[in-house]
Design an enzyme around this catalytic site. Sequence first.
Site, short mmCIF file in Angstrom:
data_model
loop_
_atom_site.label_atom_id
_atom_site.label_comp_id
_atom_site.label_asym_id
_atom_site.label_seq_id
_atom_site.Cartn_x
_atom_site.Cartn_y
_atom_site.Cartn_z
N LYS A 173 14.16 18.27 2.45
CA LYS A 173 14.42 17.85 1.07
C LYS A 173 13.15 17.29 0.43
CE LYS A 173 16.03 14.03 -0.85
NZ LYS A 173 15.33 14.09 -2.14
N GLU A 248 6.64 7.39 7.72
CA GLU A 248 5.33 7.18 7.06
C GLU A 248 5.62 6.48 5.75
OE1 GLU A 248 2.50 8.14 8.44
OE2 GLU A 248 3.18 9.50 10.00
N CYS A 282 -0.68 6.89 -1.08
CA CYS A 282 -0.38 5.76 -0.19
C CYS A 282 -1.65 5.17 0.41
CB CYS A 282 0.57 6.21 0.90
SG CYS A 282 -0.03 7.67 1.76
N GLU A 383 3.20 -3.40 -3.12
CA GLU A 383 2.70 -2.06 -3.43
C GLU A 383 3.07 -1.70 -4.86
OE1 GLU A 383 4.60 1.47 -1.70
OE2 GLU A 383 2.61 2.28 -1.28
#
Length: 479
Positions: A173, A248, A282, A383
């Site tokens: 997906k 991850e 990231c 973040e």
Amino acid sequence: MNIQNYINGNFHNPIKDNWLDNYNPSNGEIYSQIPNSSKEDVENAYIAAKAAFPGWSQTTLDERSRIMLKVSELIEANLDKLAEAESKDNGKPVWLAKAVDIPRASSNFRFFSNAITQFASESHESVGQQAINYTLRQPIGVVGCISPWNLPLYLFTWKIAPAIAAGNCVVAKPSEVTPMTAYLLGEICNEAGLPKGVLNIVHGLGTSTGQAIVEHSDIKAISFTGGTATGAHIARTAAPMFKKLSLELGGKNPNIIFADCDYEEMLKTTVRSSFANQGQICLCGSRIFVEESIYDQFKTDFVQRVKNMKVGHPSDEKTKVGALVSKQHLEKVLSYIDIAKEEGGKVLYGGKQLIIDGYENGYYMKPTIIEVKTDECRVNQEEIFGPVVTIMPFSNEDEVLQMANKVKYGLSATLWTNDLKRTMRMTNQLQAGIVWVNTWLMRDLRTPFGGVKDSGVGREGGFEALRFFTETKNVCIKY
Ligand code: NAD
């Protein structure tokens, strides 16, 4: 247009006829509909994958490798089409998708088509006991791959390629925010002759389609890239089902600059590591720490360089910063500018949404530099995942090491220095899965990739990925 699910080599509408709008971030317009697939669609994808598994797992390595190489070549042959689709879906500059995203998607298939032919098992002779052990690495069966929106085809193929190279069949997906290139990949796989059902792609929301993949009792491994909160949620679901998990997750990476670095090279790369892909990587170095003797000089030069970066429509070759991926994401990023101000941070540049003539509804903002007083403020700890960096000075190695490590994340770190002993001390102690010294985002696909702390569990890349996508079985023969 309608994007469709790719199941058993064919394209299908979602069984329940549920659809989601897909936006073009450069102008804020809806330009396609995507399936919001249900459990039933995921089940059909699983059935196709399961049926394909006996054949694919017994396909010779030469043949698997040949087909995967063909996929790689076809991605390359469709470079322009895929790059334009990626840019339209994601808002990134077309030139960037052409230079990085799509070539890398092609490399992922090429790399793992070769890697699988070199992936050896081990044997251990039990000397004096007249026995030999050998270790088989067998494919798991049907595995799930779930990827984010920031590097859509790049990260989607980063998971799919090792999974199928190792002999698994896949239910995958892509992010519902950027489904287009994953849709186009289905056509490419058919043209390359990938047997039906080896790869199945279902589109939809994470909370429905993604959740159905994670909850599926016979999908035995999940490789996930995305946010830390989502990763924790997936782990809560998958761990009691004893699934193999590779996570991850997010990052808040330090970029540590010592006065003895090659200044010009550092400055050029720091602009890139701060704002490439609108800061939505990231691995971006979003916390910049500068040794105090060069802090003022750096501040002046960095602001000057960033002022010169063109923010504009992704199809303009001069654009350095394109559109952010979605309205919600733009709003989230902008909300951190208010937080920064409340915390006493000083916006040295940017900090605002940008309205671009002809694309007034696009999701643009200026690259933003915030000078912070303390490393403990929220903009330095959380973040943001957009074109926003913080900067602050440091006085010595111990101090900066402490600040660098004092976040919940541990994905990557960048270090700028020419002092070898300092390099060794710092690289040993930085809490990160990847440390770059005097460079950033230099990638060799053989190397392990992943994070520590809240940045994830497990490693992908090279043989690490092939290990993840296989089950190890030891056989002991007494003779
Ligand atoms: P996200 O976590 O919102 O979504 C990622 C994927 O997970 C999407 O496909 C989404 O639909 C799906 N998902 C969401 N909820 C789910 C659920 N309950 N079950 C199953 N699937 C679900 O992340 P995002 O906003 O798409 O991406 C940004 C994040 O990804 C950032 O935190 C960034 O740091 C991280 N990221 C990490 C890496 C890495 O390699 N460590 C690389 C790129 C991005």
